[in-house]
Motif scaffolding. Structure first.
Motif, PDB file in Angstrom:
ATOM      1  N   SER A  27      35.182  42.536  19.842  1.00 46.50           N
ATOM      2  CA  SER A  27      36.139  42.239  20.411  1.00 46.50           C
ATOM      3  C   SER A  27      36.287  41.961  21.884  1.00 46.50           C
ATOM      4  N   GLY A  28      37.585  41.150  21.993  1.00 48.19           N
ATOM      5  CA  GLY A  28      38.078  40.331  23.595  1.00 48.19           C
ATOM      6  C   GLY A  28      36.840  41.915  25.030  1.00 48.19           C
ATOM      7  N   GLU A  29      37.187  42.266  24.372  1.00 51.12           N
ATOM      8  CA  GLU A  29      37.332  43.409  25.830  1.00 51.12           C
ATOM      9  C   GLU A  29      35.264  43.345  26.044  1.00 51.12           C
ATOM     10  N   GLU A  30      34.778  43.875  24.531  1.00 47.39           N
ATOM     11  CA  GLU A  30      33.443  44.084  24.932  1.00 47.39           C
ATOM     12  C   GLU A  30      32.613  42.107  25.089  1.00 47.39           C
ATOM     13  N   LEU A  31      33.223  41.128  24.744  1.00 46.39           N
ATOM     14  CA  LEU A  31      33.087  39.960  25.262  1.00 46.39           C
ATOM     15  C   LEU A  31      33.045  39.647  26.640  1.00 46.39           C
ATOM     16  N   ALA A  32      33.964  40.062  27.175  1.00 46.56           N
ATOM     17  CA  ALA A  32      34.668  40.393  28.702  1.00 46.56           C
ATOM     18  C   ALA A  32      32.778  41.076  29.438  1.00 46.56           C
ATOM     19  N   ARG A  33      32.773  41.774  29.402  1.00 46.86           N
ATOM     20  CA  ARG A  33      31.574  42.856  29.328  1.00 46.86           C
ATOM     21  C   ARG A  33      30.349  42.055  29.604  1.00 46.86           C
ATOM     22  N   TYR A  34      30.060  41.201  28.584  1.00 48.14           N
ATOM     23  CA  TYR A  34      28.901  40.319  28.394  1.00 48.14           C
ATOM     24  C   TYR A  34      28.903  39.210  29.630  1.00 48.14           C
ATOM     25  N   VAL A  35      29.883  39.016  30.695  1.00 48.21           N
ATOM     26  CA  VAL A  35      30.256  38.402  31.670  1.00 48.21           C
ATOM     27  C   VAL A  35      30.706  39.074  32.638  1.00 48.21           C
ATOM     28  N   PRO A  36      29.454  40.025  33.269  1.00 50.35           N
ATOM     29  CA  PRO A  36      30.342  40.611  34.771  1.00 50.35           C
ATOM     30  C   PRO A  36      30.741  39.671  35.779  1.00 50.35           C
ATOM     31  N   ILE A  41      36.197  36.290  39.886  1.00 46.61           N
ATOM     32  CA  ILE A  41      36.267  34.766  40.424  1.00 46.61           C
ATOM     33  C   ILE A  41      38.081  35.522  39.720  1.00 46.61           C
ATOM     34  N   CYS A  42      38.005  36.294  38.652  1.00 45.44           N
ATOM     35  CA  CYS A  42      39.690  36.854  38.639  1.00 45.44           C
ATOM     36  C   CYS A  42      39.832  37.803  37.992  1.00 45.44           C
ATOM     37  N   THR A  43      40.944  38.794  37.734  1.00 47.12           N
ATOM     38  CA  THR A  43      41.519  39.446  37.193  1.00 47.12           C
ATOM     39  C   THR A  43      41.851  39.540  35.902  1.00 47.12           C
ATOM     40  N   PHE A  44      41.388  40.132  35.212  1.00 47.05           N
ATOM     41  CA  PHE A  44      42.323  39.966  33.412  1.00 47.05           C
ATOM     42  C   PHE A  44      42.136  40.883  32.210  1.00 47.05           C
ATOM     43  N   LYS A  45      43.217  40.976  31.636  1.00 48.98           N
ATOM     44  CA  LYS A  45      43.216  42.035  30.634  1.00 48.98           C
ATOM     45  C   LYS A  45      42.742  41.001  29.312  1.00 48.98           C
ATOM     46  N   THR A  46      42.088  41.824  28.459  1.00 49.53           N
ATOM     47  CA  THR A  46      42.442  41.339  27.072  1.00 49.53           C
ATOM     48  C   THR A  46      43.038  41.642  25.987  1.00 49.53           C
ATOM     49  N   THR A  47      43.808  40.526  24.475  1.00 56.07           N
ATOM     50  CA  THR A  47      44.570  41.640  23.865  1.00 56.07           C
ATOM     51  C   THR A  47      43.858  40.850  22.694  1.00 56.07           C
ATOM     52  N   GLN A 113      26.751  29.671  18.974  1.00 55.40           N
ATOM     53  CA  GLN A 113      25.990  30.594  19.258  1.00 55.40           C
ATOM     54  C   GLN A 113      26.297  32.208  19.396  1.00 55.40           C
ATOM     55  N   PRO A 114      26.112  32.770  19.106  1.00 58.31           N
ATOM     56  CA  PRO A 114      27.063  33.979  19.391  1.00 58.31           C
ATOM     57  C   PRO A 114      27.131  34.648  19.988  1.00 58.31           C
ATOM     58  N   MET A 115      27.803  35.352  21.145  1.00 61.00           N
ATOM     59  CA  MET A 115      27.716  36.039  22.366  1.00 61.00           C
ATOM     60  C   MET A 115      26.737  36.648  22.174  1.00 61.00           C
ATOM     61  N   THR A 116      25.923  37.420  21.874  1.00 57.11           N
ATOM     62  CA  THR A 116      24.886  38.314  21.523  1.00 57.11           C
ATOM     63  C   THR A 116      23.456  37.848  21.608  1.00 57.11           C
ATOM     64  N   LEU A 124      28.425  30.690  29.450  1.00 55.03           N
ATOM     65  CA  LEU A 124      28.516  29.627  30.579  1.00 55.03           C
ATOM     66  C   LEU A 124      29.718  29.331  30.053  1.00 55.03           C
ATOM     67  N   ASN A 125      29.901  29.191  28.575  1.00 52.73           N
ATOM     68  CA  ASN A 125      31.317  28.808  28.771  1.00 52.73           C
ATOM     69  C   ASN A 125      32.552  29.281  29.146  1.00 52.73           C
ATOM     70  N   LEU A 126      32.798  31.047  28.001  1.00 54.30           N
ATOM     71  CA  LEU A 126      33.682  31.591  28.481  1.00 54.30           C
ATOM     72  C   LEU A 126      33.810  31.556  30.586  1.00 54.30           C
ATOM     73  N   TYR A 127      32.291  31.623  30.744  1.00 51.12           N
ATOM     74  CA  TYR A 127      32.939  31.357  32.599  1.00 51.12           C
ATOM     75  C   TYR A 127      33.598  30.668  32.748  1.00 51.12           C
ATOM     76  N   GLN A 128      32.856  29.482  32.591  1.00 53.42           N
ATOM     77  CA  GLN A 128      34.080  28.231  33.015  1.00 53.42           C
ATOM     78  C   GLN A 128      34.977  28.398  32.669  1.00 53.42           C
ATOM     79  N   ALA A 129      35.400  28.498  30.985  1.00 57.93           N
ATOM     80  CA  ALA A 129      37.217  28.525  31.104  1.00 57.93           C
ATOM     81  C   ALA A 129      38.091  29.430  31.671  1.00 57.93           C
ATOM     82  N   ALA A 130      36.882  30.036  32.656  1.00 61.64           N
ATOM     83  CA  ALA A 130      38.083  31.467  33.752  1.00 61.64           C
ATOM     84  C   ALA A 130      37.736  30.322  34.726  1.00 61.64           C
ATOM     85  N   LEU A 131      36.738  29.620  34.919  1.00 59.66           N
ATOM     86  CA  LEU A 131      36.632  28.933  36.609  1.00 59.66           C
ATOM     87  C   LEU A 131      37.668  27.987  36.564  1.00 59.66           C
TER      88      LEU A 131
END
Ligand SMILES: NC(=O)C[C@H](N)C(=O)O
Length: 365
Positions: A27-36, A41-47, A113-116, A124-131
């Motif tokens: 899930s999105g929530e699980e994915l975000a946990r891999y990038v503490p 840099i932000c606060t976020f919610k997932t859907t 490649q999968p997050m896992t 890095l892609n998720l982090y840089q997208a947030a940046l």
């Protein structure tokens, strides 16, 4: 800190190895946990809107993502869409037409490649997208991938395995991201003043009316608001066809029942067979005469179409019934044609909307 909505839709980033092959499960929530580091840099919610391989994305899913962003627009500063890479360029283009003139950035990303995975590019892609989403000078729809930031209408997946899978076609990158530093291309270093003013007016950003809310003769394009505009209609009876040597011109007759518009990828700068055995002129004219839309583009990835150069294209260079793709990507042409036919009812309106540049999708002719 900026407040971000992370919209998860599936893709390799969310996939895990199964007996049947990589399958989206996280899930999105699980994915975000891999990038503490996101929390720095932000606060976020997932859907979670869906959890699918992007191979299965349909135009109705694009509308669902756009609707989700519309409903949450006032509550967040930016939006990240986690998406499979295979059709990300189509979704990025579709969102560019469904959500126009947005002072708040909408960023698509995913991974090869999968997050896992042990050597994943997902973190890095998720982090840089947030940046990029958190940056004050970001706006409109973009793709962030492998350290590149591309306009949503110009992204193109050119590699099936490498981490720098996406490129920007016929248009400069918006920025590069090196580790945690955004290096913007000169003309994209400042958010336009109209977007700044819109944001300064706080939560009361007056969304421009939806196309469906405008009166018949005035589309949302003509609305006097300079704020974000959301659209809700697409005509998905649009298809793309690549010319290949030996293709029979009567193919178009088989398509008339199911499609209102055809995007034809011609050869090179704009060649359409006109030999005695294979002449496409009559077949294409028949298509146009049925009131259907014909868009001509090139099957070559870079530098675009010019029908006037060769004798094998000239017959269509000044044909009033033809829409010319110019330097647009096929992905953007497909999404734009669906959007245009979803709003416009006359040939004149179709033409006007099609040739209006949106999110840098085409250079003015
Ligand atoms: N890298 C990826 O995300 C590919 C995957 N098949 C998808 O598009 O969902």
């Amino acid at each position: 800190m900026k407040h971000i909505l992370l919209i998860a839709t599936g893709g390799t980033i969310a996939s895990q190895p199964m007996a049947e092959g990589l399958t989206p499960t996280l899930s999105g929530e699980e994915l975000a946990r891999y990038v503490p580091q996101l929390k720095d840099i932000c606060t976020f919610k997932t859907t979670q809107l869906m959890n699918i391989d992007s191979t299965n994305m349909l135009p109705k899913h694009w509308l669902q993502i756009a609707r989700c962003i519309k409903d949450a627009y006032d509550d967040f500063d930016a939006f990240i869409v986690l998406h499979g890479t295979d059709t990300m360029a189509y979704t990025a283009a579709a969102l560019s037409y469904l959500i126009q003139n947005s002072p708040k950035p909408i960023v698509l990303t995913g991974s090869q490649q999968p997050m896992t995975g042990a050597f994943t590019d997902a973190k890095l892609n998720l982090y840089q997208a947030a940046l990029f989403a958190c940056d004050d000078n970001s706006y409109d729809v973009n793709v962030v991938f492998g350290g590149s930031v591309m306009c949503g209408t110009r992204a193109y997946k050119q590699k099936t395995m490498s981490y720098n899978a996406f490129t920007s076609i016929n248009y400069p990158l918006i920025a590069m991201i090196r580790a945690n530093k955004i290096v913007r291309h000169g003309c994209f270093d400042q958010k336009p003043q109209e977007h700044r003013s819109a944001l300064q007016s706080g939560l009361s950003i007056p969304h421009a009316p939806m196309a469906s809310e405008c009166n018949n003769h005035k589309t949302a394009q003509e609305s006097e608001h300079s704020y974000v505009r959301f659209y809700e209609r697409l005509n998905n009876r649009v298809m793309c066809l690549r010319l290949t040597p030996g293709l029979k011109p009567n193919i178009f007759d088989a398509l008339t029942k199911d499609y209102d518009a055809l995007i034809l990828e011609t050869f090179g700068i704009g060649g359409i067979p006109n030999s005695a055995q294979h002449n496409f002129a009559c077949a294409l004219q028949r298509w146009i005469q049925q009131g259907k839309t014909l868009v001509l583009t090139t099957q070559v990835a870079e530098e675009g179409l010019d029908l006037g150069v060769y004798e094998v294209g000239q017959a269509f260079a000044h044909n009033e019934g033809v829409l010319r793709g110019a330097d647009m990507t096929t992905e953007a042409l497909l999404a734009k044609t669906m959007w245009v036919l979803g709003q416009a009812h006359t040939q004149g309106e179709i033409k006007r909307l099609f040739y209006t540049p949106i999110n840098h999708d085409r250079v003015q002719e």
